[in-house]
Design a protein around this motif. Structure first.
Motif, PDB file in Angstrom:
ATOM      1  N   LEU A  88       0.462  -1.305   0.222  1.00 16.85           N
ATOM      2  CA  LEU A  88       0.214   0.156   0.086  1.00 16.85           C
ATOM      3  C   LEU A  88       1.209   1.293   0.182  1.00 16.85           C
ATOM      4  O   LEU A  88       2.207   0.742   0.747  1.00 16.85           O
ATOM      5  N   PRO A  89      -0.218   2.331  -0.697  1.00 18.07           N
ATOM      6  CA  PRO A  89       1.112   3.667  -0.129  1.00 18.07           C
ATOM      7  C   PRO A  89       0.635   3.835   1.040  1.00 18.07           C
ATOM      8  O   PRO A  89      -0.057   4.205   1.431  1.00 18.07           O
ATOM      9  N   ASP A  90       2.171   4.659   1.971  1.00 17.05           N
ATOM     10  CA  ASP A  90       1.811   4.420   2.850  1.00 17.05           C
ATOM     11  C   ASP A  90       2.216   6.811   3.743  1.00 17.05           C
ATOM     12  O   ASP A  90       3.486   6.201   2.581  1.00 17.05           O
ATOM     13  N   LEU A  91       1.734   7.204   4.742  1.00 17.59           N
ATOM     14  CA  LEU A  91       2.822   8.038   4.676  1.00 17.59           C
ATOM     15  C   LEU A  91       2.273   8.905   3.747  1.00 17.59           C
ATOM     16  O   LEU A  91       3.949  10.133   3.415  1.00 17.59           O
ATOM     17  N   VAL A  92       1.655   9.123   2.600  1.00 16.05           N
ATOM     18  CA  VAL A  92       2.025   9.722   0.735  1.00 16.05           C
ATOM     19  C   VAL A  92       1.514  11.586   1.795  1.00 16.05           C
ATOM     20  O   VAL A  92       2.462  12.187   1.216  1.00 16.05           O
ATOM     21  N   PHE A 301       5.235  10.213  11.400  1.00 19.72           N
ATOM     22  CA  PHE A 301       4.333   8.850  11.395  1.00 19.72           C
ATOM     23  C   PHE A 301       3.360   9.006  11.585  1.00 19.72           C
ATOM     24  O   PHE A 301       2.838   7.235  12.001  1.00 19.72           O
ATOM     25  N   SER A 302       2.320   9.449  11.943  1.00 20.07           N
ATOM     26  CA  SER A 302       0.794   9.117  12.625  1.00 20.07           C
ATOM     27  C   SER A 302       0.215   8.697  11.222  1.00 20.07           C
ATOM     28  O   SER A 302       0.697   9.082   9.842  1.00 20.07           O
ATOM     29  N   LYS A 303      -0.934   8.182  12.064  1.00 18.59           N
ATOM     30  CA  LYS A 303      -1.780   7.386  10.644  1.00 18.59           C
ATOM     31  C   LYS A 303      -1.240   6.103   9.891  1.00 18.59           C
ATOM     32  O   LYS A 303      -1.311   5.976   9.066  1.00 18.59           O
ATOM     33  N   ASN A 304       0.007   6.090   9.923  1.00 16.86           N
ATOM     34  CA  ASN A 304       0.845   5.735   9.421  1.00 16.86           C
ATOM     35  C   ASN A 304       0.239   3.243   9.236  1.00 16.86           C
ATOM     36  O   ASN A 304      -0.558   3.803  10.147  1.00 16.86           O
ATOM     37  N   ASN A 305      -0.041   3.286   8.058  1.00 20.68           N
ATOM     38  CA  ASN A 305      -0.745   1.610   7.663  1.00 20.68           C
ATOM     39  C   ASN A 305      -0.819   0.547   9.082  1.00 20.68           C
ATOM     40  O   ASN A 305      -1.628   0.308   9.102  1.00 20.68           O
ATOM     41  N   PRO A 306       0.341   0.114   9.084  1.00 22.31           N
ATOM     42  CA  PRO A 306       0.726  -0.866   9.604  1.00 22.31           C
ATOM     43  C   PRO A 306       0.020  -0.308  11.432  1.00 22.31           C
ATOM     44  O   PRO A 306      -0.280  -1.238  12.147  1.00 22.31           O
ATOM     45  N   ALA A 307       0.114   0.823  11.496  1.00 20.43           N
ATOM     46  CA  ALA A 307      -0.116   1.436  13.066  1.00 20.43           C
ATOM     47  C   ALA A 307      -2.071   0.877  12.965  1.00 20.43           C
ATOM     48  O   ALA A 307      -2.232   0.696  13.860  1.00 20.43           O
ATOM     49  N   MET A 308      -3.078   1.943  12.388  1.00 21.74           N
ATOM     50  CA  MET A 308      -3.603   1.823  12.022  1.00 21.74           C
ATOM     51  C   MET A 308      -4.556   0.184  11.709  1.00 21.74           C
ATOM     52  O   MET A 308      -5.947  -0.171  12.129  1.00 21.74           O
TER      53      MET A 308
END
Length: 463
Positions: A88-92, A301-308
Protein backbone atom coordinates in the motif's frame (compact mmCIF):
# COMPACT_ATOMS: atom_id res chain seq x y z
CA UNK A 1 23.98 -10.26 1.21
CA UNK A 2 20.36 -10.29 2.49
CA UNK A 3 19.86 -9.18 6.07
CA UNK A 4 18.47 -11.97 8.26
CA UNK A 5 17.02 -10.85 11.58
CA UNK A 6 16.73 -14.48 12.70
CA UNK A 7 20.42 -15.05 11.97
CA UNK A 8 21.40 -11.85 13.78
CA UNK A 9 19.48 -12.92 16.89
CA UNK A 10 20.92 -16.43 16.74
CA UNK A 11 24.48 -15.15 16.34
CA UNK A 12 24.21 -12.62 19.18
CA UNK A 13 21.94 -14.54 21.59
CA UNK A 14 22.92 -13.83 25.19
CA UNK A 15 24.57 -10.49 24.37
CA UNK A 16 21.47 -8.45 25.35
CA UNK A 17 22.86 -7.04 28.57
CA UNK A 18 26.39 -6.46 27.27
CA UNK A 19 25.05 -4.48 24.29
CA UNK A 20 22.74 -2.39 26.46
CA UNK A 21 25.44 -1.69 29.00
CA UNK A 22 27.77 -0.53 26.25
CA UNK A 23 25.39 1.47 24.05
CA UNK A 24 22.14 2.16 25.92
CA UNK A 25 21.06 2.75 29.54
CA UNK A 26 23.86 1.32 31.70
CA UNK A 27 22.01 2.02 34.95
CA UNK A 28 18.97 0.03 33.82
CA UNK A 29 21.21 -2.97 33.16
CA UNK A 30 22.68 -2.65 36.65
CA UNK A 31 19.22 -2.47 38.23
CA UNK A 32 18.08 -5.65 36.47
CA UNK A 33 21.27 -7.50 37.38
CA UNK A 34 21.10 -6.37 41.00
CA UNK A 35 17.57 -7.65 41.57
CA UNK A 36 18.03 -10.81 39.52
CA UNK A 37 15.85 -9.91 36.53
CA UNK A 38 18.63 -10.46 33.99
CA UNK A 39 16.96 -13.21 31.95
CA UNK A 40 17.35 -13.81 28.23
CA UNK A 41 13.85 -14.23 26.83
CA UNK A 42 13.69 -16.04 23.51
CA UNK A 43 9.99 -16.14 22.64
CA UNK A 44 6.55 -15.19 23.91
CA UNK A 45 2.93 -16.13 23.42
CA UNK A 46 -0.20 -14.74 25.06
CA UNK A 47 0.46 -13.91 28.72
CA UNK A 48 3.68 -15.95 28.83
CA UNK A 49 7.39 -15.24 28.29
CA UNK A 50 9.96 -18.01 27.74
CA UNK A 51 13.67 -17.89 28.45
CA UNK A 52 16.53 -19.71 26.71
CA UNK A 53 15.94 -22.76 28.91
CA UNK A 54 12.24 -22.70 27.93
CA UNK A 55 11.07 -21.75 31.43
CA UNK A 56 7.59 -20.19 31.34
CA UNK A 57 6.96 -16.82 33.02
CA UNK A 58 3.58 -15.21 33.65
CA UNK A 59 3.72 -11.55 32.66
CA UNK A 60 1.71 -9.32 35.02
CA UNK A 61 3.47 -6.20 33.77
CA UNK A 62 2.21 -6.43 30.16
CA UNK A 63 4.74 -3.87 28.97
CA UNK A 64 3.07 -1.33 31.32
CA UNK A 65 -0.27 -2.20 29.72
CA UNK A 66 0.73 -2.51 26.06
CA UNK A 67 0.08 -6.26 25.80
CA UNK A 68 -3.61 -6.34 26.69
CA UNK A 69 -4.07 -9.10 24.10
CA UNK A 70 -0.95 -10.91 25.24
CA UNK A 71 2.12 -11.18 23.05
CA UNK A 72 2.20 -12.18 19.39
CA UNK A 73 -1.54 -12.53 18.92
CA UNK A 74 -2.08 -14.32 15.58
CA UNK A 75 -4.90 -11.99 14.47
CA UNK A 76 -2.66 -8.92 14.85
CA UNK A 77 0.21 -10.71 13.13
CA UNK A 78 -2.06 -11.66 10.24
CA UNK A 79 -3.31 -8.08 9.82
CA UNK A 80 0.23 -6.73 9.76
CA UNK A 81 1.45 -9.33 7.28
CA UNK A 82 -1.50 -8.51 5.04
CA UNK A 83 -0.69 -4.78 5.13
CA UNK A 84 2.94 -5.47 4.19
CA UNK A 85 1.95 -7.86 1.40
CA UNK A 86 -0.49 -5.36 -0.15
CA UNK A 87 2.31 -2.87 -0.96
CA UNK A 88 0.00 0.00 0.00
CA UNK A 89 0.99 3.63 -0.37
CA UNK A 90 1.77 4.94 3.11
CA UNK A 91 2.39 8.37 4.64
CA UNK A 92 1.86 10.14 1.34
CA UNK A 93 1.15 13.21 3.53
CA UNK A 94 -0.67 15.14 0.79
CA UNK A 95 -3.38 12.50 0.95
CA UNK A 96 -5.77 10.85 3.41
CA UNK A 97 -5.52 7.10 4.01
CA UNK A 98 -8.38 4.62 4.08
CA UNK A 99 -7.15 2.65 7.12
CA UNK A 100 -6.96 5.71 9.38
CA UNK A 101 -10.48 6.66 8.31
CA UNK A 102 -11.75 3.17 9.10
CA UNK A 103 -10.04 3.06 12.52
CA UNK A 104 -11.43 6.49 13.36
CA UNK A 105 -14.92 5.34 12.35
CA UNK A 106 -14.64 2.24 14.55
CA UNK A 107 -13.35 4.20 17.55
CA UNK A 108 -16.17 6.74 17.26
CA UNK A 109 -18.64 3.82 17.38
CA UNK A 110 -17.24 2.56 20.69
CA UNK A 111 -16.44 5.80 22.57
CA UNK A 112 -18.89 7.98 24.52
CA UNK A 113 -21.37 9.76 22.27
CA UNK A 114 -19.97 13.32 22.27
CA UNK A 115 -16.61 12.12 20.89
CA UNK A 116 -16.97 12.13 17.12
CA UNK A 117 -13.49 13.16 15.91
CA UNK A 118 -10.06 11.49 16.12
CA UNK A 119 -6.47 12.67 16.04
CA UNK A 120 -3.83 9.95 15.66
CA UNK A 121 -0.27 10.06 16.96
CA UNK A 122 2.50 7.66 17.99
CA UNK A 123 2.24 7.27 21.75
CA UNK A 124 0.41 8.15 24.93
CA UNK A 125 2.77 11.02 25.65
CA UNK A 126 2.07 12.46 22.18
CA UNK A 127 -1.66 12.17 22.86
CA UNK A 128 -1.20 14.18 26.06
CA UNK A 129 0.88 16.81 24.24
CA UNK A 130 -1.87 17.13 21.63
CA UNK A 131 -4.54 17.44 24.32
CA UNK A 132 -2.66 20.29 26.01
CA UNK A 133 -2.43 22.20 22.74
CA UNK A 134 -6.02 21.50 21.73
CA UNK A 135 -7.37 22.55 25.14
CA UNK A 136 -5.43 25.80 25.12
CA UNK A 137 -6.47 26.74 21.61
CA UNK A 138 -10.11 25.72 22.06
CA UNK A 139 -10.62 27.73 25.25
CA UNK A 140 -8.19 30.58 24.70
CA UNK A 141 -6.81 29.82 28.18
CA UNK A 142 -3.43 28.43 29.21
CA UNK A 143 -3.91 26.83 32.62
CA UNK A 144 -4.09 23.03 32.91
CA UNK A 145 -5.08 21.26 36.13
CA UNK A 146 -3.83 17.77 36.91
CA UNK A 147 -3.80 15.49 39.96
CA UNK A 148 -1.12 14.75 42.50
CA UNK A 149 0.47 11.34 41.86
CA UNK A 150 -0.72 11.44 38.24
CA UNK A 151 1.33 9.99 35.42
CA UNK A 152 0.74 11.35 31.93
CA UNK A 153 4.08 10.72 30.20
CA UNK A 154 7.67 11.93 30.17
CA UNK A 155 7.92 14.36 27.25
CA UNK A 156 8.18 17.98 28.38
CA UNK A 157 4.51 18.94 28.19
CA UNK A 158 3.31 15.63 29.62
CA UNK A 159 5.97 15.85 32.32
CA UNK A 160 4.54 19.22 33.33
CA UNK A 161 1.37 17.34 34.28
CA UNK A 162 3.21 14.60 36.12
CA UNK A 163 2.40 14.36 39.79
CA UNK A 164 5.57 12.49 40.81
CA UNK A 165 8.54 14.71 41.61
CA UNK A 166 11.06 11.93 40.97
CA UNK A 167 10.33 12.17 37.23
CA UNK A 168 10.37 15.99 37.12
CA UNK A 169 13.51 16.63 39.12
CA UNK A 170 16.24 18.38 37.15
CA UNK A 171 14.25 18.77 33.93
CA UNK A 172 12.78 22.21 34.61
CA UNK A 173 11.63 24.74 33.91
CA UNK A 174 8.55 22.91 32.72
CA UNK A 175 5.44 24.36 31.08
CA UNK A 176 3.93 27.30 32.96
CA UNK A 177 0.31 27.38 34.16
CA UNK A 178 0.15 23.70 35.11
CA UNK A 179 -1.19 23.22 38.63
CA UNK A 180 -1.64 20.09 40.74
CA UNK A 181 -4.64 19.35 42.93
CA UNK A 182 -5.42 16.29 45.08
CA UNK A 183 -7.02 13.33 43.32
CA UNK A 184 -10.58 12.48 44.32
CA UNK A 185 -11.17 15.89 45.95
CA UNK A 186 -14.08 17.80 44.40
CA UNK A 187 -13.72 20.77 46.76
CA UNK A 188 -10.09 21.24 45.72
CA UNK A 189 -11.09 21.02 42.05
CA UNK A 190 -13.81 23.63 42.41
CA UNK A 191 -11.52 25.98 44.34
CA UNK A 192 -8.92 25.70 41.60
CA UNK A 193 -11.47 26.26 38.83
CA UNK A 194 -12.87 29.28 40.66
CA UNK A 195 -9.57 30.99 41.36
CA UNK A 196 -8.59 31.57 37.71
CA UNK A 197 -9.71 30.66 34.19
CA UNK A 198 -8.66 27.11 33.29
CA UNK A 199 -8.32 25.45 29.91
CA UNK A 200 -8.70 21.86 31.06
CA UNK A 201 -8.64 19.35 33.85
CA UNK A 202 -6.85 16.12 32.88
CA UNK A 203 -7.35 13.01 35.00
CA UNK A 204 -6.77 9.27 34.89
CA UNK A 205 -10.11 7.65 35.79
CA UNK A 206 -8.03 5.19 37.82
CA UNK A 207 -4.59 6.49 38.69
CA UNK A 208 -1.86 4.21 37.37
CA UNK A 209 0.62 5.09 40.11
CA UNK A 210 -0.87 3.30 43.08
CA UNK A 211 -4.03 2.18 41.25
CA UNK A 212 -6.11 4.77 43.11
CA UNK A 213 -9.86 4.53 42.48
CA UNK A 214 -12.20 7.54 42.59
CA UNK A 215 -15.30 7.86 44.73
CA UNK A 216 -18.49 6.96 42.88
CA UNK A 217 -19.45 10.58 42.19
CA UNK A 218 -16.00 12.06 41.64
CA UNK A 219 -15.62 11.86 37.87
CA UNK A 220 -19.22 12.78 37.01
CA UNK A 221 -19.07 15.78 39.35
CA UNK A 222 -15.62 16.75 38.05
CA UNK A 223 -16.99 16.81 34.50
CA UNK A 224 -19.95 18.91 35.67
CA UNK A 225 -17.65 21.40 37.42
CA UNK A 226 -15.50 21.70 34.32
CA UNK A 227 -18.56 22.55 32.23
CA UNK A 228 -19.70 25.05 34.88
CA UNK A 229 -16.40 26.95 34.77
CA UNK A 230 -15.69 26.62 31.05
CA UNK A 231 -12.83 24.11 31.29
CA UNK A 232 -12.50 20.98 29.19
CA UNK A 233 -12.61 17.58 30.89
CA UNK A 234 -9.89 15.23 29.58
CA UNK A 235 -9.92 11.52 30.45
CA UNK A 236 -6.48 9.90 30.19
CA UNK A 237 -7.32 6.28 29.36
CA UNK A 238 -3.85 5.46 28.05
CA UNK A 239 -3.42 2.64 30.58
CA UNK A 240 -6.93 2.04 31.92
CA UNK A 241 -8.67 2.01 28.54
CA UNK A 242 -9.40 -0.66 25.92
CA UNK A 243 -10.74 -3.31 28.27
CA UNK A 244 -8.27 -3.12 31.13
CA UNK A 245 -10.97 -2.55 33.77
CA UNK A 246 -13.61 -4.91 32.36
CA UNK A 247 -15.22 -2.11 30.32
CA UNK A 248 -13.82 -0.77 27.07
CA UNK A 249 -13.21 2.58 28.79
CA UNK A 250 -12.78 3.02 32.53
CA UNK A 251 -15.07 6.08 32.51
CA UNK A 252 -17.96 3.80 31.53
CA UNK A 253 -18.04 2.55 35.13
CA UNK A 254 -19.22 6.04 36.11
CA UNK A 255 -21.11 7.16 32.98
CA UNK A 256 -18.81 10.12 32.27
CA UNK A 257 -18.76 12.00 28.95
CA UNK A 258 -15.41 13.78 28.49
CA UNK A 259 -14.45 16.45 25.98
CA UNK A 260 -11.34 14.44 25.09
CA UNK A 261 -10.36 10.82 25.69
CA UNK A 262 -6.72 9.77 25.32
CA UNK A 263 -5.68 6.26 24.31
CA UNK A 264 -2.52 4.38 23.30
CA UNK A 265 -0.68 1.31 24.67
CA UNK A 266 -3.16 -1.56 24.07
CA UNK A 267 -4.38 -0.03 20.79
CA UNK A 268 -1.06 -1.13 19.28
CA UNK A 269 -1.87 -4.82 19.64
CA UNK A 270 1.62 -5.03 21.11
CA UNK A 271 3.33 -4.38 17.77
CA UNK A 272 3.17 -0.88 16.28
CA UNK A 273 3.17 2.22 18.52
CA UNK A 274 -0.03 4.21 18.17
CA UNK A 275 -1.90 6.80 20.19
CA UNK A 276 -5.06 8.80 19.66
CA UNK A 277 -7.16 11.64 20.99
CA UNK A 278 -10.90 11.18 20.64
CA UNK A 279 -12.63 14.54 20.96
CA UNK A 280 -15.83 16.44 20.38
CA UNK A 281 -16.42 18.09 17.02
CA UNK A 282 -16.30 21.41 18.89
CA UNK A 283 -12.65 20.87 19.87
CA UNK A 284 -11.60 19.63 16.42
CA UNK A 285 -13.40 22.47 14.62
CA UNK A 286 -11.85 25.09 16.91
CA UNK A 287 -8.27 23.90 16.36
CA UNK A 288 -8.51 23.13 12.65
CA UNK A 289 -10.87 25.98 11.84
CA UNK A 290 -9.57 27.13 8.44
CA UNK A 291 -7.87 25.53 5.47
CA UNK A 292 -4.61 27.32 6.26
CA UNK A 293 -4.71 25.71 9.73
CA UNK A 294 -5.13 22.14 8.45
CA UNK A 295 -1.50 21.39 9.37
CA UNK A 296 -1.10 23.28 12.68
CA UNK A 297 -0.62 20.03 14.57
CA UNK A 298 0.41 16.59 13.38
CA UNK A 299 3.10 13.93 13.50
CA UNK A 300 5.10 12.47 10.61
CA UNK A 301 4.45 8.82 11.36
CA UNK A 302 0.90 9.13 12.69
CA UNK A 303 -1.78 7.30 10.71
CA UNK A 304 0.81 4.91 9.24
CA UNK A 305 -0.85 1.81 7.77
CA UNK A 306 0.65 -0.85 10.09
CA UNK A 307 -0.41 1.13 13.18
CA UNK A 308 -3.93 1.64 11.85
CA UNK A 309 -4.21 -2.05 10.92
CA UNK A 310 -3.00 -3.05 14.40
CA UNK A 311 -5.64 -0.80 15.95
CA UNK A 312 -8.42 -2.27 13.81
CA UNK A 313 -7.28 -5.82 14.58
CA UNK A 314 -7.05 -5.06 18.31
CA UNK A 315 -10.63 -3.81 18.49
CA UNK A 316 -11.75 -6.85 16.52
CA UNK A 317 -10.00 -9.27 18.92
CA UNK A 318 -11.42 -7.53 22.01
CA UNK A 319 -14.91 -7.94 20.58
CA UNK A 320 -14.63 -11.42 19.05
CA UNK A 321 -12.85 -13.03 22.00
CA UNK A 322 -15.13 -11.31 24.53
CA UNK A 323 -12.14 -9.96 26.43
CA UNK A 324 -14.16 -7.36 28.34
CA UNK A 325 -16.15 -10.12 30.00
CA UNK A 326 -13.00 -12.16 30.60
CA UNK A 327 -11.19 -9.22 32.19
CA UNK A 328 -14.13 -8.61 34.51
CA UNK A 329 -14.49 -12.30 35.38
CA UNK A 330 -10.80 -13.07 35.96
CA UNK A 331 -10.32 -9.77 37.76
CA UNK A 332 -13.13 -10.60 40.17
CA UNK A 333 -11.66 -14.07 40.79
CA UNK A 334 -8.18 -12.65 41.31
CA UNK A 335 -9.31 -9.93 43.70
CA UNK A 336 -11.36 -12.50 45.63
CA UNK A 337 -8.46 -14.94 45.89
CA UNK A 338 -6.00 -12.27 46.99
CA UNK A 339 -8.45 -10.69 49.42
CA UNK A 340 -8.64 -14.02 51.22
CA UNK A 341 -4.93 -13.65 52.02
CA UNK A 342 -5.32 -10.27 53.76
CA UNK A 343 -6.77 -11.93 56.88
CA UNK A 344 -3.95 -14.46 56.85
CA UNK A 345 -0.93 -12.15 56.68
CA UNK A 346 -0.23 -9.03 58.75
CA UNK A 347 1.80 -7.25 56.08
CA UNK A 348 -0.94 -7.63 53.43
CA UNK A 349 -3.52 -4.94 54.03
CA UNK A 350 -5.71 -4.44 50.95
CA UNK A 351 -6.46 -5.36 47.36
CA UNK A 352 -8.18 -2.86 45.08
CA UNK A 353 -8.84 -2.33 41.42
CA UNK A 354 -11.25 -2.94 38.59
CA UNK A 355 -11.01 -5.74 36.06
CA UNK A 356 -7.36 -6.59 35.52
CA UNK A 357 -5.89 -3.37 36.92
CA UNK A 358 -5.03 -4.30 40.51
CA UNK A 359 -3.09 -2.94 43.46
CA UNK A 360 -1.84 -5.00 46.39
CA UNK A 361 -1.13 -2.75 49.35
CA UNK A 362 1.21 -3.64 52.20
CA UNK A 363 1.59 -1.89 55.54
CA UNK A 364 3.00 -1.91 59.03
CA UNK A 365 2.23 -5.17 60.86
CA UNK A 366 0.94 -5.54 64.42
CA UNK A 367 3.37 -7.96 66.06
CA UNK A 368 6.57 -6.57 67.55
CA UNK A 369 9.13 -8.66 65.66
CA UNK A 370 7.54 -7.95 62.27
CA UNK A 371 7.01 -4.30 63.16
CA UNK A 372 10.72 -3.89 63.98
CA UNK A 373 11.79 -5.52 60.71
CA UNK A 374 9.35 -3.32 58.77
CA UNK A 375 10.66 -0.15 60.40
CA UNK A 376 14.26 -1.00 59.49
CA UNK A 377 13.29 -1.35 55.84
CA UNK A 378 11.22 1.83 55.80
CA UNK A 379 14.10 3.78 57.37
CA UNK A 380 16.43 2.62 54.62
CA UNK A 381 14.01 3.44 51.80
CA UNK A 382 10.27 4.01 51.91
CA UNK A 383 8.44 1.42 49.85
CA UNK A 384 11.25 -1.14 49.94
CA UNK A 385 9.03 -3.93 51.26
CA UNK A 386 7.25 -4.12 47.89
CA UNK A 387 10.49 -5.28 46.27
CA UNK A 388 10.61 -8.12 48.82
CA UNK A 389 7.38 -9.31 47.23
CA UNK A 390 8.11 -8.74 43.53
CA UNK A 391 11.62 -10.22 43.50
CA UNK A 392 10.74 -13.65 44.98
CA UNK A 393 7.56 -13.68 42.89
CA UNK A 394 9.83 -13.49 39.88
CA UNK A 395 12.78 -15.62 40.96
CA UNK A 396 10.83 -18.41 42.68
CA UNK A 397 7.49 -18.39 40.88
CA UNK A 398 8.42 -16.86 37.51
CA UNK A 399 5.79 -14.11 37.79
CA UNK A 400 6.83 -10.73 36.41
CA UNK A 401 5.37 -7.73 38.25
CA UNK A 402 6.47 -4.35 39.57
CA UNK A 403 5.82 -1.82 42.28
CA UNK A 404 3.02 0.65 41.61
CA UNK A 405 5.09 3.77 42.16
CA UNK A 406 7.99 5.36 43.99
CA UNK A 407 7.94 5.43 47.77
CA UNK A 408 4.81 3.31 48.19
CA UNK A 409 4.32 -0.24 49.41
CA UNK A 410 1.98 -1.17 46.62
CA UNK A 411 2.52 -3.87 44.00
CA UNK A 412 0.63 -3.51 40.75
CA UNK A 413 -0.72 -6.29 38.54
CA UNK A 414 -1.64 -5.57 34.90
CA UNK A 415 -2.18 -9.05 33.44
CA UNK A 416 -3.06 -9.46 29.77
CA UNK A 417 -6.82 -9.65 29.29
CA UNK A 418 -6.45 -13.19 27.94
CA UNK A 419 -5.44 -14.86 31.25
CA UNK A 420 -7.52 -17.77 32.49
CA UNK A 421 -8.44 -19.56 35.71
CA UNK A 422 -5.12 -21.46 35.73
CA UNK A 423 -3.22 -18.17 35.77
CA UNK A 424 -5.35 -16.79 38.59
CA UNK A 425 -4.56 -19.88 40.66
CA UNK A 426 -0.86 -19.51 39.83
CA UNK A 427 -0.86 -15.90 41.06
CA UNK A 428 -2.78 -16.52 44.30
CA UNK A 429 -0.71 -19.59 45.18
CA UNK A 430 2.55 -17.73 44.53
CA UNK A 431 1.45 -14.76 46.64
CA UNK A 432 0.47 -17.09 49.47
CA UNK A 433 3.95 -18.65 49.42
CA UNK A 434 5.86 -15.35 49.22
CA UNK A 435 3.83 -13.69 51.97
CA UNK A 436 4.29 -16.72 54.23
CA UNK A 437 8.05 -16.30 53.86
CA UNK A 438 7.79 -12.55 54.48
CA UNK A 439 6.39 -13.36 57.90
CA UNK A 440 9.40 -15.52 58.83
CA UNK A 441 11.86 -13.20 60.57
CA UNK A 442 14.73 -13.92 60.26
CA UNK A 443 14.51 -15.76 56.95
CA UNK A 444 15.67 -15.86 53.34
CA UNK A 445 13.41 -13.03 52.21
CA UNK A 446 14.66 -10.83 55.05
CA UNK A 447 18.23 -11.54 53.96
CA UNK A 448 17.12 -10.11 50.62
CA UNK A 449 15.61 -7.17 52.51
CA UNK A 450 18.93 -6.44 54.22
CA UNK A 451 20.69 -6.49 50.85
CA UNK A 452 18.12 -4.12 49.32
CA UNK A 453 18.37 -1.83 52.35
CA UNK A 454 22.15 -1.76 52.01
CA UNK A 455 21.91 -0.75 48.35
CA UNK A 456 19.36 1.94 49.26
CA UNK A 457 21.55 3.41 51.99
CA UNK A 458 24.59 3.38 49.68
CA UNK A 459 22.61 5.11 46.94
CA UNK A 460 21.40 7.74 49.39
CA UNK A 461 24.98 8.50 50.50
CA UNK A 462 26.15 8.73 46.90
CA UNK A 463 23.32 11.11 46.05
Amino acid sequence: MTLSIAELIKTHRGENFALHERYLNTQMVRVLQTIGYDRTYTHARGPYLYDQEDNEYLDLLSGFGVFALGRNHPTIQSALREVLDLDLPDLVQMDVSILSGLLAEKLVQVTPEPLTKLFFCNSGAEAVEAAIKFARYTTGRSRILYCEHAFHGLTLGALSLNGEEVFRQGFGPLLPDCDAIPFNDLEALERALKEQPTAAFIVEPIQGKGVNLPDDDYLTEAARLCRKYGALFIADEIQAGLGRTGRLWAIEHWGVEPDMLLMAKALSGGFVPVGAVAMTAHVMDKVFNRMDRAVVHGSTFSKNNPAMAAGLATLSVIEEEKLLANAARQGEALIGGLNALTDKYEFFQAVRGKGLMLALEFGKPRSLKLKTAWSLLETANKGLFSQMVTIPLFKRHRILSQVAGHGMNVVKFLPPLVIGAKDVEWIVSAMDDVLADCHQVPGAIWDLGKTLAGHAMKARKTA
